[in-house]
Design a protein around this motif. Structure first.
Motif, mmCIF file in Angstrom:
data_model
loop_
_atom_site.group_PDB
_atom_site.id
_atom_site.type_symbol
_atom_site.label_atom_id
_atom_site.label_comp_id
_atom_site.label_asym_id
_atom_site.label_seq_id
_atom_site.Cartn_x
_atom_site.Cartn_y
_atom_site.Cartn_z
ATOM 1 N N GLN A 127 0.777 -1.234 0.000
ATOM 2 C CA GLN A 127 0.000 0.000 0.000
ATOM 3 C C GLN A 127 0.810 1.286 0.000
ATOM 4 O O GLN A 127 0.214 2.368 -0.029
ATOM 5 C CB GLN A 127 -0.988 0.008 1.169
ATOM 6 N N THR A 142 -3.869 1.097 -9.611
ATOM 7 C CA THR A 142 -3.025 0.008 -9.114
ATOM 8 C C THR A 142 -3.050 -1.171 -10.083
ATOM 9 O O THR A 142 -3.954 -1.298 -10.906
ATOM 10 C CB THR A 142 -3.500 -0.493 -7.729
ATOM 11 N N GLU A 161 -9.670 -8.999 -10.838
ATOM 12 C CA GLU A 161 -9.605 -10.426 -10.493
ATOM 13 C C GLU A 161 -10.289 -11.290 -11.560
ATOM 14 O O GLU A 161 -11.005 -10.785 -12.416
ATOM 15 C CB GLU A 161 -10.269 -10.638 -9.131
ATOM 16 N N PRO B 79 -11.559 4.607 -7.032
ATOM 17 C CA PRO B 79 -10.996 4.775 -5.684
ATOM 18 C C PRO B 79 -11.473 6.071 -5.029
ATOM 19 O O PRO B 79 -11.727 6.080 -3.811
ATOM 20 C CB PRO B 79 -9.475 4.780 -5.914
ATOM 21 N N THR B 103 -8.990 -7.923 -1.240
ATOM 22 C CA THR B 103 -9.146 -8.149 -2.682
ATOM 23 C C THR B 103 -8.343 -7.108 -3.459
ATOM 24 O O THR B 103 -7.831 -6.149 -2.884
ATOM 25 C CB THR B 103 -10.615 -7.981 -3.084
ATOM 26 N N TYR B 104 -8.260 -7.281 -4.765
ATOM 27 C CA TYR B 104 -7.591 -6.281 -5.604
ATOM 28 C C TYR B 104 -8.254 -4.906 -5.444
ATOM 29 O O TYR B 104 -7.587 -3.889 -5.434
ATOM 30 C CB TYR B 104 -7.646 -6.696 -7.084
ATOM 31 N N GLN B 105 -9.596 -4.912 -5.371
ATOM 32 C CA GLN B 105 -10.298 -3.629 -5.258
ATOM 33 C C GLN B 105 -9.998 -2.954 -3.918
ATOM 34 O O GLN B 105 -9.757 -1.752 -3.862
ATOM 35 C CB GLN B 105 -11.814 -3.842 -5.403
ATOM 36 N N ARG B 107 -7.345 -3.362 -2.115
ATOM 37 C CA ARG B 107 -5.964 -2.875 -2.173
ATOM 38 C C ARG B 107 -5.889 -1.548 -2.902
ATOM 39 O O ARG B 107 -4.980 -0.762 -2.683
ATOM 40 C CB ARG B 107 -5.076 -3.896 -2.904
ATOM 41 N N ASP B 108 -6.849 -1.303 -3.789
ATOM 42 C CA ASP B 108 -6.844 -0.078 -4.591
ATOM 43 C C ASP B 108 -7.361 1.137 -3.816
ATOM 44 O O ASP B 108 -6.880 2.239 -4.013
ATOM 45 C CB ASP B 108 -7.684 -0.279 -5.857
ATOM 46 N N PHE B 109 -8.356 0.944 -2.927
ATOM 47 C CA PHE B 109 -8.908 2.141 -2.266
ATOM 48 C C PHE B 109 -8.756 2.182 -0.748
ATOM 49 O O PHE B 109 -8.727 3.263 -0.166
ATOM 50 C CB PHE B 109 -10.393 2.338 -2.619
ATOM 51 N N PRO B 111 -6.229 1.641 1.418
ATOM 52 C CA PRO B 111 -5.115 2.426 1.968
ATOM 53 C C PRO B 111 -5.346 3.931 1.846
ATOM 54 O O PRO B 111 -4.941 4.706 2.711
ATOM 55 C CB PRO B 111 -3.918 1.991 1.108
ATOM 56 N N LYS B 112 -6.012 4.324 0.753
ATOM 57 C CA LYS B 112 -6.328 5.745 0.543
ATOM 58 C C LYS B 112 -7.346 6.225 1.581
ATOM 59 O O LYS B 112 -7.175 7.276 2.196
ATOM 60 C CB LYS B 112 -6.889 5.902 -0.879
ATOM 61 N N LEU B 121 -3.944 1.008 7.120
ATOM 62 C CA LEU B 121 -4.680 -0.252 6.983
ATOM 63 C C LEU B 121 -3.764 -1.424 7.385
ATOM 64 O O LEU B 121 -2.650 -1.543 6.895
ATOM 65 C CB LEU B 121 -5.103 -0.413 5.522
ATOM 66 N N SER B 123 -3.094 -4.700 6.465
ATOM 67 C CA SER B 123 -3.530 -5.395 5.256
ATOM 68 C C SER B 123 -3.217 -6.877 5.297
ATOM 69 O O SER B 123 -2.235 -7.295 5.900
ATOM 70 C CB SER B 123 -2.869 -4.747 4.031
#
Lengths: 256, 328
Positions: A127, A142, A161, B79, B103-105, B107-109, B111-112, B121, B123
């Motif tokens: 992150q 990302t 995914e 995000p 999930t990938y999603q 991980r994308d938002f 942390p923001k 986060l 994680s």
């Protein structure tokens, strides 16, 4: 286009790791280090983009003195210059504190694009890039597979995914975390290694960039995981192990 | 509510009807664990546009409340949109813990979102417990070779994402919770990225999920020319050949033979992992296999954590020896 690539130095992938006596970090005396592999893909993406669009690639790295080696390798592969933020501890465990340090060091650079790997092979928070984007006030994407420069910004291909992908339009400046494996990594050429010696490495001290703030996450202890599954492992000569395994699979597991 | 809030993700792709991501209820299970350990009420949230029916389905589990976070600008994931909406929900509910599936999603938002509230986060968490009244979270370092205990020193809100398979959703109790609509304040100008259509690339002609035995090869094979060594083992076992991601990225085997979070999820009778270290992205795709066999030169490789049987050794010696033994 000014591209900044944040890279990290981590223990080499095949390292045998031991936890130190205090359980605070690993025994690092005899370890070999290398560039965090996902960051090597971020560097590659940056170099390819510069070759297409022009501009410069600046690598930034937070780490102790030994990180100089990894920085030199990035310069030898083709980065134009580097910023080394020197640390005195083995690890910065709080990714928000780390991102604030990176943002402070980049405040005078105003890059068009910041690239990082999708995660580190040591702490693996996955992150730092996204946090850095938020700290710098940049939009981000990302798991990026491809970057195309378009009118007023970039169009990137994101991996989702289950085999799905998505193109996303992002205005510049922006930050991207790059998916590993999407392109081939280049090797440094002899000429590159020679040139790297004359390239600028700006040295900064982490204590000049850190802000006073309480950590919001803290590692209290590290340890080897207990095995959750009882496994039967053979480690003798190959032929012996093979015979024992086949017997187990035939008569115990009964799967063949 | 100052309790625990589980944010349940929607499945990617597909057409028409919205449904939950396969890991969504695992996040709810983790949230329930935190709630039970700390004596806090647990609610759930679903984010999107037209999420009422999904929220109603979640309300049939034992939770305090289900928030349907609904806005036309959340129809497509961004995000910015998700972070802004969830920040408002977390503030409005006063949630102390916010739990996501890793999930990938997310991980994308996530942390923001955490950063925007001055937090980090935790994680990819694999376990948790309470010590001296404080939550201790376990996550993996060095690709699963080492574990770390984490704590949150501050007052929160605390953000946690949980690893696939770490918390089981099958023990969730049934209930009847109220659904509360939550409409975030959101304007198009706040959303800086523009997501375009979703698409798929590979045709998926090979259905690995139908195979009884799978022999899977990883980066230990070193070169494309060596794949034949492992193919011989697959032939001797009557198995399908599969691979971890680096092999498919290099084009040594087609993408449709990839097992893991970005490839197929398989659960055969026997899964033989050859030269695969066992990064979590691979393990999530195969750890449901009935019998796992690992062949690796590194005795500390995480693949041995999930293996029933293993051989520590050079695969270029072990695999031919296995083939010879099977042909006896």
């Amino acid at each position: 286009m000014k591209i900044v690539v944040a890279i990290k130095q981590v223990p080499a992938r095949d390292s045998l790791l031991k936890v130190n006596g205090e359980g605070t970090w690993i025994e690092d005396a005899d370890l070999a280090y290398e560039i965090n592999e996902p960051d090597a893909y971020a560097l590659e993406a940056g170099l390819q983009l510069r070759e297409k669009e022009g501009g410069e690639v600046v690598v930034i790295c937070v780490g102790p003195d030994r990180a100089t080696q990894t920085i030199r390798e990035a310069l030898a592969k083709g980065a134009d210059r580097a910023i080394h933020i020197e640390t005195y501890e083995e690890t910065v465990g709080d990714p928000l504190a780390l991102a604030r340090v990176l943002a402070a060091a980049l405040s005078e650079e105003s890059p068009d694009l910041v690239l990082t790997g999708l995660q580190s092979d040591d702490l693996g928070f996955g992150q730092t890039g996204v946090i850095l984007a938020e700290v710098m006030g940049l939009p981000h994407g990302t798991l990026i597979m491809n970057i195309e420069v378009s009118e007023g910004g970039i169009t990137v291909k994101r991996e989702l995914e289950d085999g799905w992908f998505q193109n996303v339009e992002i205005p510049l400046p922006a930050l991207l975390t790059v998916q590993s494996g999407a392109t081939k990594l280049r090797y440094a050429t002899l000429m590159g290694i020679k040139r790297a010696k004359t390239k600028e490495v700006k040295q900064l001290d982490i204590s000049d960039l850190q802000t006073e703030s309480e950590p919001t996450i803290a590692v209290s202890r590290i340890y080897l995981p207990e095995k959750s599954k009882k496994s039967v492992v053979f480690d003798g000569p190959a032929r012996e192990s093979a015979a024992k395994l086949v017997e187990k699979l035939r008569f115990e597991a009964r799967v063949i | 509510m100052s309790g625990v809030l589980a944010v349940l993700e929607l499945a990617v792709g597909g057409s028409g009807e919205l449904k939950l991501h396969k890991m969504a209820l695992e996040a709810l299970a983790a949230a329930k664990r935190i709630g039970a350990e700390l004596g806090l009420p647990v609610s759930a949230a679903v984010v999107g546009s037209g999420v009422g029916p999904v929220a109603a389905a979640v309300a049939q589990y034992s939770v305090e409340k289900v928030f349907a976070v609904d806005h036309a600008l959340l129809a497509a994931y961004t995000p910015d949109g998700y972070s802004i909406a969830l920040k408002q929900l977390v503030a409005a509910t006063g949630a102390k813990y916010v739990v996501f599936p890793h999930t990938y999603q997310v991980r994308d938002f996530a942390p923001k979102l955490a950063t925007s509230m001055g937090q980090v986060l935790a994680s990819d968490v694999v376990g948790l417990r309470v010590e001296d009244g404080a939550l201790v979270l376990v996550r993996q370092l060095f690709q699963g070779k080492i574990n770390a205990d984490l704590r949150f020193p501050g007052d929160g809100p605390h953000f946690v994402s949980v690893q696939a398979g770490a918390f089981r959703a099958d023990g969730l109790e049934a209930g009847a919770a109220p659904v509360e609509a939550f409409t975030p304040e959101l304007s198009a100008a706040q959303i800086r990225t523009k997501p375009l259509e979703l698409f798929r690339e590979s045709s998926r002609a090979v259905d690995l999920t139908a195979a009884d035995i799978i022999v899977s090869v990883g980066r230990g094979i070193r070169e494309a020319e060596n794949i034949g060594v492992v193919q011989e083992l697959a032939d001797a076992l009557g198995a399908e050949l599969a691979a971890s991601r680096p092999i498919c990225d290099n084009g040594w085997l087609p993408m449709e033979r990839q097992v893991g979070s970005s490839g197929q999820t398989v659960a055969p009778k026997m899964y033989v992992a050859v030269g695969i270290s066992g990064a979590i992205q691979h393990l999530v795709g195969m750890k449901g296999s009935k019998v796992v066999v690992a062949i690796n030169k590194d005795p500390e490789a995480p693949i041995f954590e999930v293996a029933d049987y293993g051989i520590v050794g050079d695969l270029f010696e072990v695999v031919p020896a296995l083939v010879a033994e099977l042909k006896k």
